[in-house]
Every structure is written in structure tokens, then in C-alpha cells.
Design a protein around this motif. Structure first.
Motif, PDB file in Angstrom:
ATOM      1  N   THR A 227      13.818  64.441  -6.070  1.00 35.03           N
ATOM      2  CA  THR A 227      15.270  64.565  -5.883  1.00 35.03           C
ATOM      3  C   THR A 227      15.887  65.331  -7.052  1.00 35.03           C
ATOM      4  O   THR A 227      16.715  66.223  -6.859  1.00 35.03           O
ATOM      5  CB  THR A 227      15.904  63.163  -5.733  1.00 35.03           C
ATOM      6  OG1 THR A 227      15.128  62.413  -4.796  1.00 35.03           O
ATOM      7  CG2 THR A 227      17.321  63.236  -5.248  1.00 35.03           C
ATOM      8  N   TYR A 232      19.788  67.182  -8.067  1.00 39.76           N
ATOM      9  CA  TYR A 232      20.651  65.993  -8.012  1.00 39.76           C
ATOM     10  C   TYR A 232      20.691  65.376  -9.400  1.00 39.76           C
ATOM     11  O   TYR A 232      19.704  65.417 -10.142  1.00 39.76           O
ATOM     12  CB  TYR A 232      20.103  64.962  -7.009  1.00 39.76           C
ATOM     13  CG  TYR A 232      20.396  65.299  -5.571  1.00 39.76           C
ATOM     14  CD1 TYR A 232      21.573  64.879  -4.964  1.00 39.76           C
ATOM     15  CD2 TYR A 232      19.507  66.053  -4.826  1.00 39.76           C
ATOM     16  CE1 TYR A 232      21.846  65.199  -3.641  1.00 39.76           C
ATOM     17  CE2 TYR A 232      19.776  66.382  -3.499  1.00 39.76           C
ATOM     18  CZ  TYR A 232      20.950  65.948  -2.916  1.00 39.76           C
ATOM     19  OH  TYR A 232      21.226  66.265  -1.606  1.00 39.76           O
ATOM     20  N   ASP A 236      22.031  59.920  -8.801  1.00 40.27           N
ATOM     21  CA  ASP A 236      21.855  60.147  -7.363  1.00 40.27           C
ATOM     22  C   ASP A 236      20.374  60.078  -6.991  1.00 40.27           C
ATOM     23  O   ASP A 236      20.018  59.583  -5.915  1.00 40.27           O
ATOM     24  CB  ASP A 236      22.451  61.499  -6.970  1.00 40.27           C
ATOM     25  CG  ASP A 236      23.945  61.550  -7.247  1.00 40.27           C
ATOM     26  OD1 ASP A 236      24.609  60.510  -7.084  1.00 40.27           O
ATOM     27  OD2 ASP A 236      24.449  62.609  -7.648  1.00 40.27           O
ATOM     28  N   ALA A 237      19.521  60.561  -7.887  1.00 39.66           N
ATOM     29  CA  ALA A 237      18.076  60.498  -7.639  1.00 39.66           C
ATOM     30  C   ALA A 237      17.616  59.035  -7.569  1.00 39.66           C
ATOM     31  O   ALA A 237      16.762  58.682  -6.746  1.00 39.66           O
ATOM     32  CB  ALA A 237      17.324  61.252  -8.725  1.00 39.66           C
ATOM     33  N   GLY A 406      28.848  62.649  -5.374  1.00 39.74           N
ATOM     34  CA  GLY A 406      27.411  62.458  -5.139  1.00 39.74           C
ATOM     35  C   GLY A 406      27.138  61.053  -4.625  1.00 39.74           C
ATOM     36  O   GLY A 406      28.047  60.215  -4.522  1.00 39.74           O
ATOM     37  N   TYR A 407      25.847  60.803  -4.316  1.00 43.51           N
ATOM     38  CA  TYR A 407      25.463  59.531  -3.696  1.00 43.51           C
ATOM     39  C   TYR A 407      25.897  58.304  -4.502  1.00 43.51           C
ATOM     40  O   TYR A 407      26.406  57.331  -3.966  1.00 43.51           O
ATOM     41  CB  TYR A 407      23.944  59.475  -3.522  1.00 43.51           C
ATOM     42  CG  TYR A 407      23.435  60.251  -2.347  1.00 43.51           C
ATOM     43  CD1 TYR A 407      23.556  59.765  -1.055  1.00 43.51           C
ATOM     44  CD2 TYR A 407      22.815  61.481  -2.532  1.00 43.51           C
ATOM     45  CE1 TYR A 407      23.070  60.478   0.032  1.00 43.51           C
ATOM     46  CE2 TYR A 407      22.323  62.201  -1.442  1.00 43.51           C
ATOM     47  CZ  TYR A 407      22.456  61.698  -0.173  1.00 43.51           C
ATOM     48  OH  TYR A 407      21.991  62.393   0.901  1.00 43.51           O
ATOM     49  N   GLN A 439      28.835  71.089  -4.165  1.00 43.30           N
ATOM     50  CA  GLN A 439      27.903  70.274  -3.364  1.00 43.30           C
ATOM     51  C   GLN A 439      27.277  71.074  -2.225  1.00 43.30           C
ATOM     52  O   GLN A 439      26.120  70.847  -1.875  1.00 43.30           O
ATOM     53  CB  GLN A 439      28.645  69.088  -2.736  1.00 43.30           C
ATOM     54  CG  GLN A 439      29.346  68.177  -3.707  1.00 43.30           C
ATOM     55  CD  GLN A 439      28.392  67.236  -4.397  1.00 43.30           C
ATOM     56  OE1 GLN A 439      27.304  66.974  -3.909  1.00 43.30           O
ATOM     57  NE2 GLN A 439      28.787  66.739  -5.549  1.00 43.30           N
ATOM     58  N   ARG A 443      24.675  68.933   1.669  1.00 48.71           N
ATOM     59  CA  ARG A 443      24.927  67.597   1.079  1.00 48.71           C
ATOM     60  C   ARG A 443      26.146  66.944   1.738  1.00 48.71           C
ATOM     61  O   ARG A 443      26.150  65.746   1.989  1.00 48.71           O
ATOM     62  CB  ARG A 443      25.146  67.718  -0.430  1.00 48.71           C
ATOM     63  CG  ARG A 443      23.891  68.078  -1.161  1.00 48.71           C
ATOM     64  CD  ARG A 443      24.067  67.948  -2.653  1.00 48.71           C
ATOM     65  NE  ARG A 443      22.917  68.570  -3.310  1.00 48.71           N
ATOM     66  CZ  ARG A 443      22.660  68.512  -4.601  1.00 48.71           C
ATOM     67  NH1 ARG A 443      23.488  67.876  -5.407  1.00 48.71           N
ATOM     68  NH2 ARG A 443      21.609  69.098  -5.110  1.00 48.71           N
TER      69      ARG A 443
END
Ligand SMILES: Cc1ncc(COP(=O)(O)OP(=O)(O)O)c(N)n1
Ligand SMILES: Cc1ncsc1CCOP(=O)(O)O
Ligand SMILES: [Mg+2]
Length: 502
Positions: A227, A232, A236-237, A406-407, A439, A443
Motif C-alpha cells: 500500500t 498511501y 492509510d496503509a 484518506g482512509y 487523491q 481513490r
């Protein structure tokens, strides 16, 4: 684009762990894997029968072959069985870090003992790992047993995690992720705890029962590597790696008589596989003694729709009135870097206009004034979230929109149950200096899929040409600044956006 991940590890003949699991994971998550084999193990699901290191010459030849042609962005290290190999690898890594155009990020998963219980490395190797390898490691990913082996710290309570990571950082690695597979507290949860000397991140998922877990350590570290190789951020990873693991554990299967292995599926997209970000004010947050004040609470008043439509973000009351007259129903007053007394009148006027036109008027940043004058809602960024009194905003009945990038930030924001989540920035923007890269649409689509039950807003560099593909990702709203303020004919631009965002 170079997405190369090297795994420097050992072969597992059962293919559930080691080099085989690493390459499966790297491929499944879309990065490009290369392998350097340190040892070959003869093992199945019940025992490790033989571990034999390759010659030093062969190890060096593999490293040199790759270094001269396919340098890695991320290097993941797993089982190294020989002391001499640890020394060679540590020296090579120091050289790559000093001499490559871009220094590789090094992740070390310290495989002390196989899941079958067999010792797999030469006696005395841990001392060399501690003194020579840890100083070139950027992220160390031990489980509780490996934490004890390397640091002497027993993980007996949540509070003990931070002390153990501090000790490991003192020993030379830059950051640590303690994997929660075997922690003797909060046993219904599987908690992963990250610390880099400044920032703490804890992710938790319910412990999965009746799953086969051979290869989880290798897979988690490789998933982080794959990731990060795709640019990322580490936080986020960590999220993607944990979701990948949960997804693979649920589909794990037994091939032999003993423990089966994790499955390797693609990029995780199912909400149920994603972890929760542990908030400081929560049961797990208290147990881990996390710093901060964020808590989940009952959530914020709803905007009564998942689709907020075109969302102009504007810095004058005059502009707000113009777009309201053109029929806009969601909008924001965003004035930057002024004292509250300099903006109070504009905030009062904006709120009154919102009410007059029956529109959703959000106020950016100035949340106390928004409460004082009973705005429809407030928009806050990541930095504001930690300092604003979110409880007061909720109690006053205001809606809350939160920025995310991000995540990790999305999952953290989601727990606060805001009225919408903004996703940015999607494309390059001239309006605001952004500390990260855009992004992009791919994504954005992944984030929108995770947030199907929350109103979403895409922002950053969106214009009429780009709007159709942005909207196709599934977001419910598009926020724009210059697409309107620099338009020759803003009214027809608004009409055209409204045709696209239906
Ligand atoms: C709809 C929407 N999304 C994102 C932002 C950015 O907010 P923030 O991160 O707080 O940055 P500033 O706008 O304050 O510079 C926004 N304003 N609106
Ligand atoms: C405030 C903000 N937050 C993220 S991008 C952005 C600016 C968007 O402006 P534009 O639509 O002109 O790119
Ligand atoms: Mg802000």
C-alpha cells in the motif's frame, strides 16, 4: 510509476507464509513484488522440518541483481535465519538508504518463532538484530512475543504498549506497529497499536473465531508495504493492511492436517472488513491510555439527504447571495485567517441568507460564532477537529461536515457520525496550498464505496469538464470554489453542474 516492493525473507514450502505469502499479498494489492530468498524451509501445516539458509554469496547476488536494475520503494524483511545474513542485509540497507536517489522505506516483521511453535533461526541472532538491523528499520511489526524477545517488555496491559514501543524506538527503529493477535487483554478485540515517537494510532477489529491464521504476520507487513508503495500514507496503509487481513482470514482455509492459511483476495472494499480507529475517549482508548479528547457521542443532526448536490464554497456574502438566487441549496461561507470580530457580521448575514432561501448554509472554521448565531451547520478540518468542542456543536443542534484526505481520516471521522464527510483534494487546486498529492478519481471511488451510508462531498480542482467522472464515483455532492468564482457566466455554470449532479 515505480511500485516495487522487495521481500527479503524465506521460502515456506506450504506457501501460507514467508516469501510466498508476501508475493501473493503484494500482487493482490496492486504493487510489483521482487524476492530475495534468505533461507528455504521445509514445512507443512503441523511442523517445520528443516531450515537451510542460502549461501552468503547467493544472498548478496540476489540483492545486487535487484539493486542494479529494480530498486525498491519499500523493502519488507521477514524470516532471516542466519546471523551473517542479518549483518549483510543491515549493511546493504544502510548503503541503499545513503546512496539511492530515493531512500527505500524498510519494514521488518521479526519472525521469531513459527506458528507451529518451532524456533527457526540461529542462536544469538537476536543480539545482532537489535544492534545492527533495528537502526536501519523504518517500521517494525512485532507481535507480543517478539516485543518481549527484542525489548524485554511484557505486554500485560494496554498501557504497557507505549512503553514497549518507546524502548524499541530507543533501540533504533523509527516506528513500531504492535500486532494485536496475541494480546492478553481486551481479548474479544484484535488491536494493532502504532507509535513513532510522536503519533499514536490504534486500530481495532472484533477477534475472528474459527479462522486459520498461518501467514498473518507476513501478510500484514507485506500489505503495508504494497500500500505504501502506491503512495498511501502510513496511517492509510495500516488501515488497508488490517482490512486485507480481516478479509483474508474470513476466507482462510485448511489444506493439511494442522493450521490453515490466510486467503489472498484483492483490494478490500467491504465495510465489514475495515477496522475502527480507536478514539481516545472510548473503552479501548482508556485501556491504551490514548491522548486526546475525541469521542464517538450520539452524532450530529442529519442533512436529511445523502445527496447534497452542488456545493459552492465562497468567501463573501455577496457571492453567497448570488448563488442562492441561482437556486443553490448547499453552500459555505469560508473566510480564512481573520479575527472572529472581523467576520461576525458576515457570519450573521450568511446565516440569515441561508434561512431566507431555505438553504443549507455551512460556516467554515468559526464554530463558536456558528453556534452563537444558530447556523445550519459548521465545516471543520482535521486540525480543527482536535481543538473544537464537538459536543457543544452537537448539543446546539448544528450539522457538522468534516474534511478528510484518506482512509484513516475517513474511518476516524466516520466514528464521530458527522452530517457529511468531505473527500479531498481530488485534483490539483490553485485555491489552497495542500500538503499532500491529489487523491484522483480511483481513490475517490474507493472512499465513496466505503461511505455508502454517509453523505459525501468531493472537493478540490473540480470543474464542469471533470464533474461527470467525479459524480460517477458515487459521491453525493461536489464542492467548488473557482469553477464558480472565475466563471464568465456563473449562472450557466451552476445550471450545467445541476444537470450533471442529479
Ligand atoms: C466542503 C468542504 N470540504 C473541505 C473543506 C476544507 O476544509 P478545511 O480542511 O478545514 O480547510 P479550510 O477550508 O479551512 O482551509 C471545506 N472548507 N469545505
Ligand atoms: C478549501 C479546499 N479544501 C480542499 S481543496 C479546497 C479548495 C477547492 O477550490 P477549487 O474548487 O477552486 O479547486
Ligand atoms: Mg477549516
Amino acid at each position: 510509476m515505480n511500485n516495487i516492493v522487495w521481500t527479503i525473507a524465506s521460502s515456506d514450502s506450504s506457501a501460507g507464509a514467508g516469501i510466498q505469502a508476501d508475493l501473493h499479498t503484494i500482487k493482490a494489492l496492486g504493487a510489483d513484488g521482487c524476492s530475495v530468498i534468505s533461507a528455504v524451509t521445509a514445512q507443512n501445516s503441523v511442523a517445520v522440518d528443516l531450515v537451510e539458509s542460502v549461501s552468503d554469496k547467493m544472498l548478496i547476488a540476489q540483492l545486487d541483481a535487484l539493486a542494479s536494475d529494480m530498486p525498491a520503494k519499500i523493502i519488507k524483511i521477514g524470516l532471516i535465519a542466519s546471523i551473517e545474513h542479518v549483518k549483510i542485509i543491515a549493511e546493504k540497507l544502510a548503503d541503499y538508504k545513503a546512496n539511492w536517489d530515493v531512500a527505500p522505506f524498510v519494514i521488518y516483521d521479526p519472525v521469531a518463532v513459527a506458528s507451529t511453535g518451532d524456533e527457526m533461526s540461529e542462536d544469538g541472532i537476536n543480539e545482532i538484530i537489535k544492534t545492527q538491523l533495528l537502526p536501519v528499520v523504518d517500521l517494525l511489526t512485532p507481535n507480543a512475543k517478539e516485543v518481549f524477545t527484542l525489548s524485554g517488555h511484557m505486554l500485560i496491559s494496554g498501557e504497557s504498549l507505549k512503553g514497549a514501543t518507546e524502548k524499541l524506538i530507543e533501540m533504533g527503529c523509527k516506528s513500531v506497529l504492535i500486532k494485536g493477535g496475541h494480546l492478553p487483554f481486551l481479548e474479544d478485540q484484535c488491536i494493532d497499536y502504532y507509535y513513532d515517537g510522536e503519533r499514536e494510532i490504534a486500530l481495532t477489529s472484533p477477534r475472528l473465531e474459527n479462522v486459520h491464521s498461518h501467514g498473518t504476520g507476513c501478510t500484514l507487513a507485506s500489505a503495508i508495504a504494497a500500500t505504501m508503495a502506491q503512495n498511501y500514507f502510513i496511517e492509510d496503509a495500516l488501515v488497508i493492511a488490517k482490512a486485507y487481513l480481516n478479509q483474508g482470514l474470513k476466507a482462510s482455509k485448511q489444506l493439511g492436517k494442522g493450521e490453515g492459511s490466510i486467503a489472498h483476495l484483492g483490494w478490500p472494499n467491504n465495510n465489514r472488513d475495515f477496522p475502527e480507529v480507536v478514539l481516545p475517549e472510548s473503552k479501548v482508548g482508556y485501556e491504551l491510555d490514548l491522548q486526546g479528547t475525541l469521542e464517538a457521542g450520539p452524532g450530529f443532526v442529519s442533512c436529511d439527504t445523502l445527496k447534497l448536490g452542488l456545493y459552492p464554497v465562497l468567501d463573501t456574502v455577496e457571492w453567497l447571495e448570488k448563488v442562492l438566487k441561482s437556486g443553490v441549496k448547499t453552500l459555505q461561507l469560508r473566510i480564512k485567517d481573520k479575527q472572529p470580530e472581523q467576520v461576525e457580521q458576515q457570519i450573521i448575514d450568511a446565516i440569515a441568507l441561508g434561512k431566507k432561501y431555505d438553504a443549507r448554509m455551512f460556516i467554515n472554521d468559526y464554530w463558536q460564532l456558528a453556534i452563537k448565531h444558530q447556523a445550519y451547520g459548521v465545516h471543520l478540518g482535521q486540525e480543527d477537529m482536535d481543538v473544537a468542542d464537538l459536543g457543544l456543536i452537537a448539543d446546539a443542534g448544528l450539522r457538522l461536515g468534516l474534511s478528510t484526505h484518506g482512509y484513516y481520516e475517513i474511518l476516524r471521522a466516520k466514528q464521530l457520525k458527522p452530517s457529511y464527510i468531505a473527500l479531498g483534494h481530488i485534483f490539483e487546486t490553485q485555491t489552497k496550498d495542500m500538503p499532500s498529492d491529489p487523491q484522483g478519481l480511483e481513490r475517490l471511488g474507493k472512499y465513496a464505496a466505503l461511505l455508502s451510508d454517509t453523505p459525501t462531498v468531493a472537493i478540490g480542482g473540480i470543474n464542469l469538464q471533470r464533474a461527470p467522472e467525479v459524480y460517477k464515483t458515487g459521491v453525493g455532492s461536489i464542492a467548488v470554489v473557482t469553477a464558480i468564482t472565475l466563471a464568465d457566466d456563473y449562472q450557466s455554470v451552476i445550471d450545467e453542474f445541476n444537470q450533471i449532479i442529479k
